[in-house]
Design an enzyme around this catalytic site. Structure first.
Site, PDB file in Angstrom:
ATOM      1  N   ASP A   1       0.915  -1.109   0.008  1.00 54.66           N
ATOM      2  CA  ASP A   1      -0.056   0.019  -0.251  1.00 54.66           C
ATOM      3  C   ASP A   1       0.771   1.179  -0.053  1.00 54.66           C
ATOM      4  OD1 ASP A   1      -2.242  -1.387   0.134  1.00 54.66           O
ATOM      5  OD2 ASP A   1      -2.463  -1.007   2.171  1.00 54.66           O
TER       6      ASP A   1
ATOM      7  N   LYS B   1      -2.790   4.008  -3.746  1.00 53.33           N
ATOM      8  CA  LYS B   1      -3.297   5.206  -4.413  1.00 53.33           C
ATOM      9  C   LYS B   1      -2.018   6.367  -4.477  1.00 53.33           C
ATOM     10  CE  LYS B   1      -6.501   7.675  -2.670  1.00 53.33           C
ATOM     11  NZ  LYS B   1      -7.756   8.238  -2.248  1.00 53.33           N
TER      12      LYS B   1
ATOM     13  N   MET C   1      -7.709   8.131   9.821  1.00 53.70           N
ATOM     14  CA  MET C   1      -8.387   8.657   8.493  1.00 53.70           C
ATOM     15  C   MET C   1      -9.292   9.901   8.857  1.00 53.70           C
ATOM     16  SD  MET C   1      -9.137   5.298   6.392  1.00 53.70           S
ATOM     17  CE  MET C   1      -9.838   4.110   7.690  1.00 53.70           C
TER      18      MET C   1
HETATM   19  N1  SAH Z   1      -4.046  -0.856   9.430  1.00 50.19           N
HETATM   20  C1  SAH Z   1      -3.546   0.792   9.828  1.00 50.19           C
HETATM   21  C2  SAH Z   1      -4.571   1.757   9.571  1.00 50.19           C
HETATM   22  C3  SAH Z   1      -4.896   1.958   8.053  1.00 50.19           C
HETATM   23  S1  SAH Z   1      -6.188   3.199   7.622  1.00 50.19           S
HETATM   24  C4  SAH Z   1      -2.999   0.725  11.064  1.00 50.19           C
HETATM   25  O1  SAH Z   1      -3.363  -0.322  11.815  1.00 50.19           O
HETATM   26  O2  SAH Z   1      -2.404   1.639  11.666  1.00 50.19           O
HETATM   27  C5  SAH Z   1      -4.946   4.682   7.384  1.00 50.19           C
HETATM   28  C6  SAH Z   1      -4.863   5.568   8.705  1.00 50.19           C
HETATM   29  O3  SAH Z   1      -3.943   5.195   9.539  1.00 50.19           O
HETATM   30  C7  SAH Z   1      -4.486   6.819   8.245  1.00 50.19           C
HETATM   31  O4  SAH Z   1      -5.284   7.548   7.836  1.00 50.19           O
HETATM   32  C8  SAH Z   1      -3.830   7.336   9.714  1.00 50.19           C
HETATM   33  O5  SAH Z   1      -5.057   7.727  10.366  1.00 50.19           O
HETATM   34  C9  SAH Z   1      -3.270   6.092  10.281  1.00 50.19           C
HETATM   35  N2  SAH Z   1      -1.919   5.993  10.137  1.00 50.19           N
HETATM   36  C10 SAH Z   1      -1.287   5.184   9.471  1.00 50.19           C
HETATM   37  N3  SAH Z   1       0.185   5.340   9.503  1.00 50.19           N
HETATM   38  C11 SAH Z   1       0.370   6.367  10.247  1.00 50.19           C
HETATM   39  C12 SAH Z   1       1.389   7.026  10.940  1.00 50.19           C
HETATM   40  N4  SAH Z   1       2.532   6.792  10.665  1.00 50.19           N
HETATM   41  N5  SAH Z   1       1.222   8.059  11.700  1.00 50.19           N
HETATM   42  C13 SAH Z   1       0.079   8.613  11.957  1.00 50.19           C
HETATM   43  N6  SAH Z   1      -1.187   7.800  11.449  1.00 50.19           N
HETATM   44  C14 SAH Z   1      -1.137   6.757  10.931  1.00 50.19           C
END
Ligand code: SAH
Length: 459
Positions: free
Chosen positions: A247, A269, A382
């Site tokens: 991703d 994306k 998100m």
């Molecule tokens: N499966 C992922 C979440 C995917 S949805 C998890 O468990 O973290 C994507 C969202 O994850 C982003 O919009 C943001 O809110 C969060 N996210 C992912 N990586 C991040 C990071 N390094 N720092 C802060 N938020 C993050």
């Protein structure tokens, strides 16, 4: 390369260790792993060395004389007395031995490397004395990469070599061993099912070739970005993968952990472009596995948290393909760690909510009002573009405006950004500090803050 690495045969080789203290004991411990014929020359021995001499595993003599070194291949010297060490080194060299004087690199003919021991697999790391600390760090990295059971499996393979040579045609041997060291037998052994592993190898040997590869899908959590926040199991799956579908939020550093010849396919994306529709991803990972490939579907954070894992699990199961989830560190955990603010605090917040600001286009927007309860830490994923909505919902449901809020963007990466504010200023803080996705919004509603209105009754 000033030092040339080689593995010395040690069975029956004479090794002399001069000195009876901690340093000498350390060298002795290393040499004891081999089948060398060991002599310790020292007046006084540390208790561990005494025990080893008493067990008969090493000879002991109180003083080193020229005779001590006759026929010795390797001599370690650690008496702590420079003049004495020089004298002993002279005697040892005169007898033709290779000499190592502990902590005196200028006096050494050979140095001991940092060793990762999975006997019979041994990894030796040397830096020619330029950076011993780096050597130890590399050792730690290699230690974590290699299963503790690797040695047992290599030994098993060694015992089966002759039968493989007898039963598997020369043209098929290479693929047999590739299967053996990366396929289900290896996996079974690493998982502790040694008997099953041996049976799989033996039945393949009887059949004369490796069984046709069975595809497999692993939904692997890549963590929040930093490469050292992956689990060891995730690294293992990456190294076994034939193809990785990843991703947008997966850091390139993490992808580097895959094998060099593994295909890497981006399915996320890019800015301004369209992401792959979920059903297309489902179809392609299943198709790859049906070709017998080991597929890793690499997802940011934890695959089970807003990771669309369910769709992929269902697609795999519907096609009869083995599928597993390898958990990862979710963004909320990583963000909380980065700002040293635990997700729950005893007596203040005893409920943790992971929620999202965004849902599928056709679904109803999430209603955050129901979350507004004292004693709750809310982590919104998100939600950067929906910060105003989250704020309005929570305020409308009676969450006090002075509830502390932390916004953490790009947690665990070099681009990390942290803004502290309150619920009253959440949306403004996002705009004024130019916060962009990915970010976590934490809203903490401690028990001692009273709601500003009657709490809604939950459904
Ligand atoms: N499966 C992922 C979440 C995917 S949805 C998890 O468990 O973290 C994507 C969202 O994850 C982003 O919009 C943001 O809110 C969060 N996210 C992912 N990586 C991040 C990071 N390094 N720092 C802060 N938020 C993050």
């Amino acid at each position: 390369m000033k030092n040339f690495p080689m593995f010395l045969r040690m069975d029956g080789r004479r090794v002399v260790i001069c000195g009876g203290g901690i340093e000498a004991a350390r060298k002795l411990r290393l040499i004891l792993k081999t089948e060398a014929d060991i002599t310790i020359a020292a007046r006084d021995l540390d208790p561990e060395m005494e025990g080893i001499v008493a067990s008969g595993r090493a000879h002991h003599q109180p003083v080193a004389t020229p005779c001590t070194f006759i026929g010795a291949g390797l001599v370690f010297i650690a008496t702590g007395d420079e003049a004495e060490e020089n004298r002993i080194a002279g005697m040892a060299r005169a007898a033709g031995a290779v000499v190592n004087v502990v902590d005196r690199p200028d006096m050494c003919d050979a140095v001991t490397p940092s060793i990762v021991d999975r006997d019979p697999v041994v990894v030796a790391i040397g830096t020619e004395g330029a950076a011993p600390v780096l050597g130890r760090r590399i050792k730690t990295e290699v230690e974590t990469m290699l299963s503790p059971r690797l040695g047992g499996f290599a030994a098993l393979a060694g015992r089966l070599r002759d039968s493989v040579a007898a039963r598997v045609k020369p043209a098929d041997r290479r693929s047999f061993w590739e299967w053996a060291f990366s396929g289900p037998a290896y996996q079974a052994h690493v998982d502790g099912r040694e008997h099953a592993a041996a049976e799989m190898l033996k039945s393949a040997i009887s059949a004369g070739s490796a069984p046709k590869a069975k595809g497999h899908i692993a939904l692997v959590g890549a963590g929040p970005g930093a490469r050292d926040l992956l689990t060891l199991r995730a690294v293992q799956r990456l190294q076994q993968a034939d193809v990785v579908y990843y991703d947008r939020l997966v850091d390139p550093e993490v992808l580097e952990l895959a094998r060099r010849d593994c295909d890497r396919v981006f399915v996320g994306k890019e800015v301004g472009a369209h992401s792959w529709p979920q059903d297309k991803i489902d179809r392609i990972i299943v198709a790859s596995a049906q070709q017998g490939l080991r597929v890793v579907r690499l997802k940011s954070g934890d695959p089970s948290v807003f990771g669309r894992a369910t769709e992929e699990l269902q697609a795999a199961r519907a096609a009869g393909i083995e599928v597993e989830i390898v958990p990862g560190i979710t963004a909320a955990s990583a963000a909380a760690a980065s700002i040293s603010a635990p997700l729950t605090v005893r007596g203040e917040t005893d409920t943790l909510i992971l929620s999202t600001g965004t849902t599928r286009p056709d679904d109803e927007a999430p209603d955050h009002r129901t979350l507004a309860r004292p004693g709750t830490t809310m982590a919104f994923y998100m939600a950067v573009e929906r910060a105003a909505r989250v704020q309005a919902d929570l305020l409308a449901a009676g969450t006090p405006a002075d509830c502390p809020v932390d916004i953490v963007a790009h947690a665990s990466t070099a681009r990390e950004q942290h803004v502290e504010t309150t619920l009253a200023n959440l949306a403004d803080a996002v705009t004024c500090n130019d916060i962009h996705s990915p970010a976590i919004l934490f809203v903490r509603y401690p028990k001692h803050l009273a709601p500003t209105r009657a709490l809604p009754v939950s459904a």
